[in-house]
Design an enzyme around this catalytic site. Structure first.
Site, PDB file in Angstrom:
ATOM      1  N   ILE A  19       0.865  -1.192   0.000  1.00 23.86           N
ATOM      2  CA  ILE A  19       0.000   0.000   0.000  1.00 23.86           C
ATOM      3  C   ILE A  19       0.896   1.234   0.000  1.00 23.86           C
ATOM      4  CG2 ILE A  19      -1.829   1.259   1.189  1.00 23.86           C
ATOM      5  CD1 ILE A  19      -2.606  -1.367   2.574  1.00 23.86           C
ATOM      6  N   HIS A  20       0.844   1.981  -1.091  1.00 20.09           N
ATOM      7  CA  HIS A  20       1.629   3.207  -1.246  1.00 20.09           C
ATOM      8  C   HIS A  20       0.755   4.197  -2.008  1.00 20.09           C
ATOM      9  CE1 HIS A  20       2.329   2.163  -5.475  1.00 20.09           C
ATOM     10  NE2 HIS A  20       2.358   0.924  -5.007  1.00 20.09           N
ATOM     11  N   GLY A  21       1.289   5.315  -2.394  1.00 24.38           N
ATOM     12  CA  GLY A  21       0.498   6.359  -3.037  1.00 24.38           C
ATOM     13  C   GLY A  21      -0.399   5.901  -4.170  1.00 24.38           C
ATOM     14  N   ALA A  24      -3.037   3.397  -2.760  1.00 28.02           N
ATOM     15  CA  ALA A  24      -3.966   4.021  -1.812  1.00 28.02           C
ATOM     16  C   ALA A  24      -4.907   5.009  -2.485  1.00 28.02           C
ATOM     17  CB  ALA A  24      -3.185   4.716  -0.704  1.00 28.02           C
TER      18      ALA A  24
END
Length: 166
Positions: A19-21, A24
């Site tokens: 889960i990263h930019g 997300a």
């Protein structure tokens, strides 16, 4: 509707950053995901990584962090059939484990795998090790469609074709 969608799984992505930019915001929003499912036996036992994932999950989206066996049992029991689950794994070995446990994977998006010792670059953001290649070949041989797509607006490319070209 596909078998995976009947089971509540709307997208499966290999992304070692989990889960990263991009995940997300872009992916979760474009998929209208109600749950992010992280599948990884090593992550289940890593309290620091679990805490980081819990803080990174977008507001209003539920989070599951499961072993491959645990995920397979829950998926096959239709636990998520009324949800929109976005599944993310760090490496294809967990997808192979899901298939071995009877989960009918259909399409997998290979998103981001960084360069490691002994890996080869397949695409700008994807480098695969010999073990990864074995796992992708296994998935391909078991009828899983593999695509490469960094962001939702990018056209998907056939991943096995990219792999063969390199």
């Amino acid at each position: 509707m596909s078998k995976m969608q009947d089971l509540g799984i709307i997208n499966i992505r290999v992304d070692e950053r989990l889960i990263h930019g991009q995940v997300a915001t872009m992916w979760t929003n474009s998929l209208r995901a109600s749950r992010i499912m992280i599948v990884g036996d090593d992550i289940v036992h890593d309290d620091i990584q679990k805490m980081a994932l819990k803080t990174a999950v977008p507001a209003g989206v539920r989070l599951s962090i499961l072993t491959a066996e645990g995920a397979a049992k829950r998926i096959l029991s239709s636990k998520y059939s009324d949800q929109r689950v976005f599944m993310i794994v760090q490496t294809p070995k967990y997808l192979k484990m899901l298939v071995e446990n009877g989960v009918p994977l259909e399409t997998v998006n290979v998103g981001n795998m960084s360069t490691k010792e002994g890996s080869k670059q397949v695409k700008k953001s994807v480098a695969v090790t010999p073990e990864n290649i074995e796992d992708f070949n296994y998935l391909n041989e078991h009828g899983v469609s593999l695509i490469a797509q960094m962001v939702p607006s990018e056209n998907p490319q056939k991943f096995m074709k990219l792999l063969e070209e390199k």
